[in-house]
Design a protein around this motif. Sequence first.
Motif, mmCIF file in Angstrom:
data_model
loop_
_atom_site.group_PDB
_atom_site.id
_atom_site.type_symbol
_atom_site.label_atom_id
_atom_site.label_comp_id
_atom_site.label_asym_id
_atom_site.label_seq_id
_atom_site.Cartn_x
_atom_site.Cartn_y
_atom_site.Cartn_z
ATOM 1 N N LEU A 1 6.903 6.655 -10.639
ATOM 2 C CA LEU A 1 6.727 6.806 -9.191
ATOM 3 C C LEU A 1 6.951 8.284 -8.899
ATOM 4 O O LEU A 1 8.061 8.787 -9.139
ATOM 5 C CB LEU A 1 7.765 5.928 -8.472
ATOM 6 C CG LEU A 1 7.716 5.941 -6.954
ATOM 7 C CD1 LEU A 1 6.375 5.435 -6.446
ATOM 8 C CD2 LEU A 1 8.837 5.073 -6.382
ATOM 9 N N ASN A 2 5.885 8.967 -8.457
ATOM 10 C CA ASN A 2 5.943 10.436 -8.296
ATOM 11 C C ASN A 2 6.497 11.082 -9.566
ATOM 12 O O ASN A 2 7.413 11.899 -9.522
ATOM 13 C CB ASN A 2 6.767 10.824 -7.073
ATOM 14 C CG ASN A 2 5.977 10.604 -5.801
ATOM 15 O OD1 ASN A 2 4.945 9.927 -5.806
ATOM 16 N ND2 ASN A 2 6.420 11.183 -4.704
ATOM 17 N N ALA B 1 -3.907 3.650 -22.268
ATOM 18 C CA ALA B 1 -4.629 3.691 -20.992
ATOM 19 C C ALA B 1 -3.656 4.172 -19.931
ATOM 20 O O ALA B 1 -2.464 3.829 -19.969
ATOM 21 C CB ALA B 1 -5.142 2.301 -20.650
ATOM 22 N N GLU B 2 -4.172 4.969 -18.975
ATOM 23 C CA GLU B 2 -3.293 5.461 -17.907
ATOM 24 C C GLU B 2 -4.073 5.493 -16.590
ATOM 25 O O GLU B 2 -5.213 5.962 -16.555
ATOM 26 C CB GLU B 2 -2.810 6.873 -18.251
ATOM 27 C CG GLU B 2 -1.852 7.403 -17.215
ATOM 28 C CD GLU B 2 -1.351 8.813 -17.549
ATOM 29 O OE1 GLU B 2 -0.974 9.055 -18.701
ATOM 30 O OE2 GLU B 2 -1.370 9.645 -16.636
ATOM 31 N N VAL B 3 -3.445 4.954 -15.556
ATOM 32 C CA VAL B 3 -4.085 4.971 -14.227
ATOM 33 C C VAL B 3 -3.054 5.465 -13.225
ATOM 34 O O VAL B 3 -1.887 5.063 -13.278
ATOM 35 C CB VAL B 3 -4.576 3.555 -13.832
ATOM 36 C CG1 VAL B 3 -5.122 3.571 -12.405
ATOM 37 C CG2 VAL B 3 -5.647 3.059 -14.796
ATOM 38 N N THR B 4 -3.478 6.364 -12.319
ATOM 39 C CA THR B 4 -2.575 6.848 -11.258
ATOM 40 C C THR B 4 -3.260 6.632 -9.907
ATOM 41 O O THR B 4 -4.438 6.984 -9.738
ATOM 42 C CB THR B 4 -2.269 8.349 -11.439
ATOM 43 O OG1 THR B 4 -1.682 8.522 -12.724
ATOM 44 C CG2 THR B 4 -1.316 8.868 -10.374
ATOM 45 N N LEU B 5 -2.511 6.034 -8.983
ATOM 46 C CA LEU B 5 -3.034 5.810 -7.623
ATOM 47 C C LEU B 5 -2.278 6.732 -6.674
ATOM 48 O O LEU B 5 -1.037 6.676 -6.604
ATOM 49 C CB LEU B 5 -2.795 4.338 -7.245
ATOM 50 C CG LEU B 5 -3.416 3.882 -5.939
ATOM 51 C CD1 LEU B 5 -4.934 3.870 -6.036
ATOM 52 C CD2 LEU B 5 -2.919 2.481 -5.576
ATOM 53 N N VAL C 1 2.579 9.601 -2.187
ATOM 54 C CA VAL C 1 3.180 8.685 -3.168
ATOM 55 C C VAL C 1 2.165 8.502 -4.288
ATOM 56 O O VAL C 1 0.995 8.210 -4.029
ATOM 57 C CB VAL C 1 3.496 7.314 -2.524
ATOM 58 C CG1 VAL C 1 3.998 6.329 -3.581
ATOM 59 C CG2 VAL C 1 4.529 7.464 -1.430
ATOM 60 N N SER C 2 2.613 8.750 -5.512
ATOM 61 C CA SER C 2 1.686 8.503 -6.628
ATOM 62 C C SER C 2 2.350 7.532 -7.602
ATOM 63 O O SER C 2 3.507 7.726 -8.001
ATOM 64 C CB SER C 2 1.293 9.821 -7.307
ATOM 65 O OG SER C 2 2.300 10.248 -8.159
ATOM 66 N N VAL C 3 1.590 6.473 -7.917
ATOM 67 C CA VAL C 3 2.103 5.441 -8.814
ATOM 68 C C VAL C 3 1.291 5.507 -10.101
ATOM 69 O O VAL C 3 0.064 5.543 -10.044
ATOM 70 C CB VAL C 3 1.939 4.047 -8.180
ATOM 71 C CG1 VAL C 3 2.488 2.983 -9.110
ATOM 72 C CG2 VAL C 3 2.625 3.993 -6.848
ATOM 73 N N ARG D 1 4.336 3.963 5.887
ATOM 74 C CA ARG D 1 4.087 2.513 5.803
ATOM 75 C C ARG D 1 4.754 1.976 4.520
ATOM 76 O O ARG D 1 5.249 0.860 4.512
ATOM 77 C CB ARG D 1 2.550 2.306 5.750
ATOM 78 C CG ARG D 1 2.107 0.868 5.717
ATOM 79 C CD ARG D 1 2.068 0.291 7.136
ATOM 80 N NE ARG D 1 1.448 -1.029 7.129
ATOM 81 C CZ ARG D 1 2.070 -2.134 6.720
ATOM 82 N NH1 ARG D 1 3.293 -2.063 6.301
ATOM 83 N NH2 ARG D 1 1.442 -3.297 6.744
ATOM 84 N N ILE D 2 4.738 2.853 3.494
ATOM 85 C CA ILE D 2 5.455 2.493 2.270
ATOM 86 C C ILE D 2 6.888 2.990 2.429
ATOM 87 O O ILE D 2 7.096 4.147 2.816
ATOM 88 C CB ILE D 2 4.798 3.147 1.022
ATOM 89 C CG1 ILE D 2 3.377 2.604 0.842
ATOM 90 C CG2 ILE D 2 5.610 2.900 -0.250
ATOM 91 C CD1 ILE D 2 2.582 3.302 -0.223
ATOM 92 N N PRO D 3 7.873 2.130 2.187
ATOM 93 C CA PRO D 3 9.266 2.548 2.392
ATOM 94 C C PRO D 3 9.738 3.533 1.321
ATOM 95 O O PRO D 3 10.577 3.223 0.480
ATOM 96 C CB PRO D 3 10.033 1.221 2.301
ATOM 97 C CG PRO D 3 9.176 0.341 1.477
ATOM 98 C CD PRO D 3 7.768 0.744 1.703
#
Length: 348
Positions: free
Chosen positions: A114-115, A78-82, A98-100, A90-92
């Motif tokens: 992360l990216n 399973a793979e999910v990317t946000l 930004v893709s997680v 806002r995210i440091p």
Amino acid sequence: MLVRSLEIQGFKTFPDKTVLQFHDGITAVVGPNGSGKSNISDAVRWVLGEQNVRTLRCTKMEDVIFNGTPQRKPLGYAEVTLNIDNRSRRIPFDKDDVSVTRRYYRSGESEYLLNKVSVRLRDINELFMDTGLGRDGYSIIGQGKIDAIVSAKSEDRREIFEEAAGISRYRYRKEDSERKLDAAEENLVRLRDILAELESRVGPLKEQSGKAEKFLNYSAEKKSLEIALWLRQLDQSAAVLHQYDDKITLARTQQESAQRELAALDKMTEKNFQGITSCASEIDKIRQRSASCEESAARKDGEADVLLNDAHHAEETVRRLKNEQTSAVDSGERIRTEIQGKEQQAAE
Ligand code: ATP
């Protein structure tokens, strides 16, 4: 900060790659019961590092992977990317986008990106701390969660407000530091125990170290003595070797002269052999001559025997003739006597 899109593949009810776009304003997902709406918020929780399988409404982590239907085979991962718009920083993390990504295989292997760069779960947790989006964030309010917040103990409510106030990062760091401090204290206690134990061993160890030192001194002395002995033996062996070398040289000279003598003897033997060969042929000749002499001697012996026989016969003839002569003389005497008697008679 804005959640731009969610890419789901192989997660629960999403075997095919599905991309959900979130535009400005409100996005609503509508569908009948059990069609998989909550699986979308599960996907968001999951990609942000959720570890509690009950929160994800599963019994084990493998359950998040598409399990198959009568028409379709189960998937292996399973793979999910946000994808998040981070222009507000806002995210440091110093990037506009930004893709997680979280990936999980049936074998139990999992990875976070992360990216598109591999990172640890801890990095993801720290990244979303105080944004309200994290694992313990208040952004995802599930069914019955409002009730839980309202009726929760003040302690639990405090956690939600702390996250909203942006101090949970510091709380997390404090807890982390406290954990490290506890671990360091535990280590210190263990070290003190070890130190106490080691101190009790110092006396016997000192004694042992004295013995070891003596042993080392003796073994060094033994080593140097052994070396001296070896050197001496080496010298003696070299002298003996020298003597044997001299003897070998002498023996070699003697051997050479013996070989020369041997060669001379060989030559002489050869010569003698030739002499013997010629003597043998001479002996053969002499033997032949002697045989012929013996033959002629035998012949002469035969002739002598014949002559002796003849002589014997001749002697016998002489003896007979002498006897006949004697008897002739006797009969002549007698005749003469008779003549004389007759003449007398005649005279008378
Ligand atoms: P409700 O409105 O009743 O809560 P919902 O639309 O939110 O329903 P979900 O609870 O998200 O639906 O989805 C449940 C569905 O997901 C069930 O039909 C279940 O069979 C399916 N499902 C869950 N895990 C998997 C999986 N690993 N593989 C395939 N299907 C799964």
